[in-house]
Design an enzyme around this catalytic site. Structure first.
Site, PDB file in Angstrom:
ATOM      1  N   ASP A 128     -10.569  -1.036   6.534  1.00  0.00           N
ATOM      2  CA  ASP A 128     -11.158  -0.029   7.425  1.00  0.00           C
ATOM      3  C   ASP A 128     -11.939  -0.722   8.539  1.00  0.00           C
ATOM      4  O   ASP A 128     -12.763  -1.605   8.260  1.00  0.00           O
ATOM      5  CB  ASP A 128     -12.130   0.886   6.657  1.00  0.00           C
ATOM      6  N   ASP A 171      -7.087  -1.701   1.081  1.00  0.00           N
ATOM      7  CA  ASP A 171      -7.604  -0.750   2.064  1.00  0.00           C
ATOM      8  C   ASP A 171      -8.373  -1.570   3.105  1.00  0.00           C
ATOM      9  O   ASP A 171      -9.260  -2.335   2.715  1.00  0.00           O
ATOM     10  CB  ASP A 171      -8.583   0.160   1.300  1.00  0.00           C
ATOM     11  N   ARG A 182       0.852  -1.190   0.000  1.00  0.00           N
ATOM     12  CA  ARG A 182       0.000   0.000   0.000  1.00  0.00           C
ATOM     13  C   ARG A 182       0.883   1.234   0.000  1.00  0.00           C
ATOM     14  O   ARG A 182       1.771   1.367   0.846  1.00  0.00           O
ATOM     15  CB  ARG A 182      -0.884   0.010   1.253  1.00  0.00           C
ATOM     16  N   ARG A 193      -5.657   1.930  -4.840  1.00  0.00           N
ATOM     17  CA  ARG A 193      -4.794   1.290  -3.822  1.00  0.00           C
ATOM     18  C   ARG A 193      -4.876  -0.218  -3.959  1.00  0.00           C
ATOM     19  O   ARG A 193      -5.879  -0.784  -4.409  1.00  0.00           O
ATOM     20  CB  ARG A 193      -5.171   1.733  -2.413  1.00  0.00           C
TER      21      ARG A 193
HETATM   22  C1  LIG Z   1     -11.225   6.216  -2.861  1.00  0.00           C
HETATM   23  C2  LIG Z   1     -12.447   5.650  -2.139  1.00  0.00           C
HETATM   24  C3  LIG Z   1     -13.175   6.726  -1.343  1.00  0.00           C
HETATM   25  N1  LIG Z   1     -13.385   5.114  -3.104  1.00  0.00           N
HETATM   26  C4  LIG Z   1     -13.789   3.816  -3.119  1.00  0.00           C
HETATM   27  N2  LIG Z   1     -14.702   3.399  -4.036  1.00  0.00           N
HETATM   28  C5  LIG Z   1     -15.113   2.119  -4.032  1.00  0.00           C
HETATM   29  N3  LIG Z   1     -16.026   1.707  -4.940  1.00  0.00           N
HETATM   30  N4  LIG Z   1     -14.631   1.216  -3.132  1.00  0.00           N
HETATM   31  C6  LIG Z   1     -13.717   1.562  -2.200  1.00  0.00           C
HETATM   32  O1  LIG Z   1     -13.304   0.711  -1.394  1.00  0.00           O
HETATM   33  C7  LIG Z   1     -13.269   2.914  -2.166  1.00  0.00           C
HETATM   34  N5  LIG Z   1     -12.359   3.328  -1.249  1.00  0.00           N
HETATM   35  C8  LIG Z   1     -11.976   4.599  -1.173  1.00  0.00           C
HETATM   36  O2  LIG Z   1     -11.146   4.994  -0.235  1.00  0.00           O
END
Ligand SMILES: CC1(C)Nc2nc(N)[nH]c(=O)c2N=C1O
Length: 160
Positions: free
Chosen positions: A97, A95, A83, A92
């Protein structure tokens, strides 16, 4: 121990493999047991810039780790996946969260739980509903209600 929910997202370097490998790595976090995993979803990128569709999912774990220890583990996994935080909201490789940590509301410089944007992100709410359809968020909102308001625009369940 508490039940926690984590969203996974990737849109670089073979996103399906990135997400599936990350599920295994989350299952291997100490003092943590993987207790549920959603289907994978393909979703149109939200946010600025022209980037590829994402592969998104949500997993459920039982853990005795404190929130920040869990966050440290996620950041280590993200680094394993190469990352690089080049631009905010950029594409990325992975991610992770922390969406929910039991019924706790957490607000500090590293962590805000429930995740601030989850309430309007269908790429989080739909996979979350695969695992916990009847959940009520610590904010008092029912997931079923949120699903109706957010809709499934740009989202499709990915055939595993
Ligand atoms: C860039 C941003 C806001 N857009 C995303 N858009 C989608 N479809 N899925 C994501 O996980 C995601 N993650 C993000 O961090």
């Amino acid at each position: 121990s508490v039940t926690a929910y984590i969203s996974l997202g990737s849109n670089l370097e073979q996103p399906v493999q990135q997400v599936l490998r990350a599920v295994e790595e989350i299952a291997a976090i100490p003092n943590t047991t993987l207790t549920g995993a959603s289907r994978l979803y393909r979703s149109a990128p939200v946010g600025p810039g022209d980037q590829d569709d994402y592969i998104n999912g949500v997993v459920q774990v039982r853990t005795t780790l404190e929130p920040l220890a869990l966050l440290d583990a996620f950041q280590a996994i993200e680094l394993l996946h190469g990352r690089e935080r080049i631009v905010r909201w950029g594409a990325r490789t992975l991610d992770l969260d922390l969406l929910l940590y039991g019924d706790e509301k957490i607000e500090n410089e590293r962590l805000i739980v429930p995740h601030k944007e989850m309430h309007w992100r269908n790429f989080v709410l739909y996979p979350l509903a695969d695992i916990a359809p009847q959940i009520t968020l610590p904010t008092g909102q029912s997931l079923q209600k949120l699903l109706q308001t957010v809709g499934d625009e740009g989202l499709s369940a990915f055939a595993d």
